[in-house]
Design a protein around this motif. Structure first.
Motif, PDB file in Angstrom:
ATOM      1  N   PHE A   1       3.194  12.957  -9.232  1.00 58.67           N
ATOM      2  CA  PHE A   1       2.646  14.313  -9.154  1.00 58.67           C
ATOM      3  C   PHE A   1       3.745  15.361  -9.036  1.00 58.67           C
TER       4      PHE A   1
ATOM      5  N   CYS B   1       2.341   1.906  -3.452  1.00 60.04           N
ATOM      6  CA  CYS B   1       1.339   2.319  -4.448  1.00 60.04           C
ATOM      7  C   CYS B   1       0.980   3.797  -4.266  1.00 60.04           C
ATOM      8  N   PHE B   2       0.720   4.200  -3.036  1.00 58.16           N
ATOM      9  CA  PHE B   2       0.348   5.597  -2.813  1.00 58.16           C
ATOM     10  C   PHE B   2       1.555   6.521  -2.968  1.00 58.16           C
TER      11      PHE B   2
ATOM     12  N   ALA C   1      -9.416   3.165  -2.869  1.00 58.07           N
ATOM     13  CA  ALA C   1      -8.239   2.332  -3.137  1.00 58.07           C
ATOM     14  C   ALA C   1      -7.683   1.748  -1.840  1.00 58.07           C
ATOM     15  N   ALA C   2      -7.558   2.588  -0.812  1.00 50.57           N
ATOM     16  CA  ALA C   2      -6.960   2.112   0.440  1.00 50.57           C
ATOM     17  C   ALA C   2      -7.851   1.069   1.099  1.00 50.57           C
TER      18      ALA C   2
ATOM     19  N   GLY D   1      -8.524  -1.987  -1.448  1.00 45.43           N
ATOM     20  CA  GLY D   1      -7.235  -2.622  -1.715  1.00 45.43           C
ATOM     21  C   GLY D   1      -6.739  -3.395  -0.504  1.00 45.43           C
TER      22      GLY D   1
ATOM     23  N   ALA E   1       2.254   7.286  -6.580  1.00 46.27           N
ATOM     24  CA  ALA E   1       1.311   8.251  -7.160  1.00 46.27           C
ATOM     25  C   ALA E   1       1.759   9.669  -6.819  1.00 46.27           C
ATOM     26  N   ALA E   2       2.188   9.863  -5.569  1.00 41.22           N
ATOM     27  CA  ALA E   2       2.654  11.191  -5.159  1.00 41.22           C
ATOM     28  C   ALA E   2       3.907  11.574  -5.932  1.00 41.22           C
TER      29      ALA E   2
ATOM     30  N   ILE F   1      -9.909  13.222  -5.463  1.00 41.97           N
ATOM     31  CA  ILE F   1      -8.768  12.545  -4.818  1.00 41.97           C
ATOM     32  C   ILE F   1      -9.173  11.870  -3.516  1.00 41.97           C
ATOM     33  N   ASN F   2     -10.041  12.520  -2.732  1.00 43.01           N
ATOM     34  CA  ASN F   2     -10.471  11.885  -1.476  1.00 43.01           C
ATOM     35  C   ASN F   2     -11.130  10.543  -1.755  1.00 43.01           C
TER      36      ASN F   2
ATOM     37  N   GLU G   1      -3.897   6.458  -9.767  1.00 42.43           N
ATOM     38  CA  GLU G   1      -2.708   5.601  -9.832  1.00 42.43           C
ATOM     39  C   GLU G   1      -2.664   4.479  -8.768  1.00 42.43           C
ATOM     40  N   PRO G   2      -2.924   4.768  -7.473  1.00 46.22           N
ATOM     41  CA  PRO G   2      -2.823   3.683  -6.492  1.00 46.22           C
ATOM     42  C   PRO G   2      -3.771   2.523  -6.797  1.00 46.22           C
TER      43      PRO G   2
ATOM     44  N   TRP H   1      -8.781   7.805  -3.350  1.00 44.97           N
ATOM     45  CA  TRP H   1      -7.786   7.240  -2.427  1.00 44.97           C
ATOM     46  C   TRP H   1      -8.431   6.417  -1.321  1.00 44.97           C
TER      47      TRP H   1
ATOM     48  N   LEU I   1       0.836  -1.203   0.000  1.00 43.58           N
ATOM     49  CA  LEU I   1       0.000   0.000   0.000  1.00 43.58           C
ATOM     50  C   LEU I   1       0.871   1.254   0.000  1.00 43.58           C
TER      51      LEU I   1
ATOM     52  N   TYR J   1      -3.290  19.265   2.121  1.00 49.11           N
ATOM     53  CA  TYR J   1      -3.175  17.805   2.153  1.00 49.11           C
ATOM     54  C   TYR J   1      -1.785  17.368   2.613  1.00 49.11           C
TER      55      TYR J   1
ATOM     56  N   MET K   1      -2.764  11.254 -10.133  1.00 44.24           N
ATOM     57  CA  MET K   1      -2.411  10.898  -8.756  1.00 44.24           C
ATOM     58  C   MET K   1      -3.590  10.211  -8.068  1.00 44.24           C
TER      59      MET K   1
END
Lengths: 645, 287
Positions: free
Chosen positions: A476, A468-469, B273-274, B277, A472-473, B266-267, B128-129, B270, A465, A611, B125
């Motif tokens: 960006f 993967c995240f 996905a989280a 996933g 993505a960052a 995005i919220n 992608e995850p 993600w 996890l 964020y 972004m």
């Protein structure tokens, strides 16, 4: 053996020569010739041991050991005195604890331990020698031009460049020592030398200055780096003592062999990993590397790419065979993983180019630490590939930003729009560097791919996890920088002629290397990395990346290069102004406002502070990793006490 | 090998035809949902042909090159997918393709295009995850990242990776550039930035972008299809039907939602996905 000694001693000779010589012309020659010799010797060393795959050397010499002890003691005194002078008592405390502990061990227990092999060379060391020898010296050559400009900004007019270049070459010497020492006490000696070198380099504009000319931030950050890495040094000494008193050895090879046969080396490994994590600027110790950017750019480039932090990850990768699902391994994988994720996020919120690079370095190092912690052959393969690609690409990026800063007077990414017009060659190199950091089919992406596969195979869902995240960052923050660089803005003055020849030479060399290494990485993998893994792990079942995929990647690189050579920047079309709702003034840079007056257009990137604010990411990351490290150390201490009782 | 070559050639030829027809159906169905008659199904092709006949103009000498690379790499992505290569390779190449498109927009230094490019980047972004996690799900369920291996798995991957399937369908709204997440280059006039990223593309360049999207859409539907492939004809039929249903679902969603803010994109992406996933991968690990 003689070549290794040469690689350690020769940079020292160059360093001393540079300390004595004051004239620019003499320095230019010594640095260039010295660098050429070091590069040649590094390559010769690899060629010499290439077929045999390496060798261990006894290299036993009482005098060397004594000299090392004396130098350590002297350095400790210097550190202590400076700590008193600048009122950094924590630094003094660490020196006072670490060095006596080290000396006590050396004179009592350590004296009785017989060491069979003090030095060695294997394929991993060869890779490191090439990185240090080639990238490190290129940075020194670059520094020649850069420091001439830097000298103009020195407020007190004193020329400290002899000191600067002295430190740079001592640094290289110490790095060669770290990657070829099998005796952990020797490695620790070189390890401490790099700590002191980075301390003096970061404090270049602060330490030893008169009060009115002192850059206070430089002094503060130098001490921060010193304190944090010395804490790691303390961990290193504890690791050696545990190993020496527990197993009666201070040899790295013996420790790894014992661990691989099922013996428990978790306790010493944990402390060595801790030392590696601090050196590699992992959370909660990431702030020293961020602070290091106050130093002249070549310092940052050296710290980030081929030295210092690479020593940290080198140690962790070296220890990988005894890591995995034990306390030491868990600490490495999750501290690395959390750092990777949090710093990738933090990089989004930054507009300072060097800070973005710093966060990106820390995050990539996190990934390497995580790979070492997972400790499977395929994870280590990914880790080593990350080290190679990261060294080249990050060095390129730092040196480009350094030059841009001197030319446009800012290291802010927002000021880099139009760089494509102002400094076309520099912008081109930077774009290659950025693409190399995260895009398929370039190197870092290949390594990241392998990392992902290795994590999946080890069944570590949390790390999956995280990657993967984090990826993505990464996409960006790099793409938005790439976009800024690519922006075409008419009517900008071309500044390329102001760039020093040495700087451009190094940029272009590194950019070429970035692409070349991607093209020949299957070769590097099959001749250096895989044989190393076979010797370290016994057998390698399968690689994360099949040969098929590697070939596809290489073809893609070739296609991209050809596309750029033949089609880039050519058009037969009529060029028209951009769309600005019908009020474009015609120069694409300003528009007619409601009062018919021209107003300049300002385009700004997206930072998503709410964020990914830097402070928030740091607090979360540092707390999580600190808790984890303390928990791991307490757990090991409890186990040991339990074992004794 | 022959199968591989046939499927790649088929993709190269049929990809844009199927993609264009799907786009035509999309417009027809959307029109019906809005009580209009709508254009003929062949309309997207007419539009693209018309674009190629426009005057050759551009805003700088590099933008069209980046768009060309976008088209090439989108096609390469699809080819790798239909050649049965590794899913990770496919997804990484797709990211490279998107990057070329984003850089093309940035290169114009035009306010509207750059706003669109930044939003497109945010969308990348956001999805992608989930995309990477779905590849990992396939690997854990079938033991391989390779599309060719997954195609012949004995049980439908769907039963093992249902959570990831739902997640992937969710982010498809972003990938197909549908409302409520059509932030970067909306066709609809219901938002403040129309065209966005595409603002500075015209004529043949814009045609290339359209064709690239057709190729991309077919590849994405192929990905949905992959969840149901089990080496039997029945599996293939189910796969195609579900892929088409998904496409219809996206059209339906497109017409039932107003655009949301970028934070929602995005919220939600993600969190989905989280949550999905983590749960799905954990279950896979235990089984």
């Amino acid at each position: 053996m003689s070549t290794i000694i040469f690689l350690i001693v020769f940079p020292l000779v160059v360093a001393v020569a540079l300390l004595i010589l004051k004239a620019d012309a003499a320095r230019d020659i010594v640095v260039k010739v010295g660098s050429a010799v070091i590069i040649a010797a590094s390559i010769y060393l690899v060629v010499k041991y290439f077929s045999s795959g390496g060798q261990y050397f006894s290299a036993s010499n009482e005098a060397v050991g004594t000299a090392m002890t004396i130098i350590s003691a002297l350095l400790a005194i210097v550190g202590f005195v400076l700590g008193i002078k600048y009122k950094k008592y924590l630094a003094c405390l660490l020196v006072v604890v670490t060095t006596p502990l080290q000396l006590w061990f050396e004179f009592t227990k350590g004296h009785e331990i017989a060491v069979n092999y003090n030095m060695y060379i294997d394929r991993l060391s060869m890779i490191m020698v090439l990185i240090i020898g080639i990238i490190g010296t290129l940075i020194c050559v670059y520094a020649l031009g850069y420091m001439k400009d830097d000298q103009k900004h020195q407020k007190d007019g004193k020329d400290r460049r002899p000191w600067f270049f002295f430190l740079m070459f001592v640094f290289l010497s110490a790095m060669f020592g770290i990657v070829t020492s099998n005796n952990l006490l020797w490695m620790f000696f070189f390890w401490e030398i790099t700590t002191y070198c980075s301390f003096f380099l970061i404090g270049y504009n602060g330490l030893f200055h008169k009060k009115e000319f002192e850059d206070k931030i430089a002094t503060r950050n130098a001490f921060r780096a010193f304190i944090m890495t010395s804490l790691g040094g303390l961990g290193f000494v504890i690791g050696i003592i545990l190993l020496g008193s527990g197993l009666g050895t201070i040899e790295l090879s013996t420790m790894l062999a014992y661990g691989s046969m099922g013996g428990s080396v978790v306790a010493p490994a944990l402390f060595l990993v801790f030392a590696g994590l601090t050196k590699a600027a992992q959370m909660p110790f990431d702030s020293w590397l961020l602070g290091a950017m106050v130093a002249p750019t070549p310092t940052s480039a050296l710290l980030h790419s081929s030295t210092m932090v690479k020593a940290g990850v080198f140690l962790i990768i070296k220890l990988a065979p005894v890591l995995g699902w034990n306390i030491a391994g868990i600490m490495a994988m999750f501290v690395g993983g959390i750092t990777f994720l949090m710093t990738s996020f933090a990089a989004i919120g930054q507009s300072n180019g060097k800070k973005v690079l710093a966060y990106s370095t820390i995050s990539n190092l996190g990934l390497i630490c995580a790979c070492g912690g997972v400790g499977t052959p395929e994870a280590v393969w990914a880790g080593i590939m990350l080290i190679i690609f990261h060294a080249i690409t990050k060095c390129l990026m730092f040196l480009c930003v350094g030059t841009a800063e001197h030319q446009i007077g800012s290291r802010n990414i927002e000021d880099m729009d139009g760089l494509f017009e102002k400094l076309p060659r520099l912008a081109g190199c930077m774009m290659i560097g950025i693409a190399g950091m995260y895009l398929a089919p370039f190197g870092m992406l290949i390594s990241k791919w392998a990392t992902l596969t290795a994590f999946v195979d080890s069944g570590n869902i949390l790390l999956i996890l995280i990657i993967c995240f984090g990826s993505a960052a990464t996409v960006f923050y790099w793409t938005k920088w790439l976009g800024k660089l690519s922006a075409t803005m008419a009517g900008r003055e071309n500044l390329q002629k102001n760039v020093h020849g040495e700087e451009t030479f190094v940029h272009v060399t590194l950019a070429t290397l970035t692409v070349l290494v991607c093209l020949c990485f299957p070769f590097i993998s099959s001749t250096l990395v895989v044989p190393y893994l076979v010797s370290a792990f016994g057998a390698v079942d399968a690689l994360a990346l099949s040969a098929n995929n590697m070939i596809i990647m290489c073809i893609m690189i070739a296609v991209i290069v050809l596309l750029f050579i033949f089609f880039f920047g050519r058009t037969n079309k009529k060029i028209v102004p951009i769309y600005m709702n019908g009020v474009n003034e015609g120069d694409n840079l300003s528009f007619k406002n409601a009062f018919q007056a021209p107003t300049e257009v300002g385009l700004r990137n997206w930072y998503m502070e709410s964020y990914f604010g830097e402070v928030k990411m740091n607090v979360i990351g540092c707390v999580a990793t600190a808790v984890l490290e303390v928990a791991c150390i307490v757990a090991v201490a409890a186990l040991m006490l339990g074992g004794i009782a | 090998m022959t199968v591989m070559i046939i499927s790649v050639v088929a993709y190269l030829i049929l990809g844009p035809i199927v993609g264009g027809l799907l786009a035509g159906c999309d417009r027809k169905i959307t029109a019906h949902m809005q009580s209009r008659v709508g254009p003929p199904i062949r309309q997207p092709f007419y539009d693209v042909f018309k674009l190629t006949e426009k005057e050759d103009i551009t805003v700088n000498n590099v933008q069209d090159f980046y768009v060309l690379c976008f088209l090439i790499f989108t096609i390469v992505t699809g080819c790798l997918f239909f050649a049965g290569q590794s899913l990770l390779l496919v997804f990484f190449t797709l990211t490279t393709a998107s990057t070329f498109l984003i850089v093309a927009a940035y290169s114009s230094n035009s306010p509207y295009a750059e706003a669109g490019a930044a939003r497109e980047l945010l969308q990348v972004m956001a999805y992608e995850p989930m995309v990477l996690l779905s590849a990992i799900g396939f690997y854990m369920a079938t033991g391989s990242f390779d599309v060719s291996q997954i195609m012949t798995s004995e049980t439908m991957p769907f039963f093992a990776v249902w959570g990831l399937f739902i997640g992937l369908v969710f982010i498809m709204t972003i990938k197909f550039r549908k409302s409520p997440f059509d932030l970067s280059m909306s066709e609809h006039a219901h938002q403040e930035l129309v065209g966005g990223l595409k603002t500075e593309f015209s004529g043949k360049t814009l045609a290339m972008v359209e064709v690239a999207h057709w190729y991309e859409n077919v590849m994405l539907l192929g990905l949905i299809f992959l969840f149901f492939a089990n080496g039997t004809v029945a599996g293939y039929v189910i796969g195609v039907v579900v892929a088409l249903l998904t496409y219809f679902l996206e059209i339906f969603i497109d017409n039932s939602f107003a655009r949301m803010k970028w934070q929602a994109a995005i919220n939600s992406a993600w969190i989905v996905a989280a949550a999905l996933g983590a749960v799905n991968l954990f279950v896979l690990l235990l089984v």
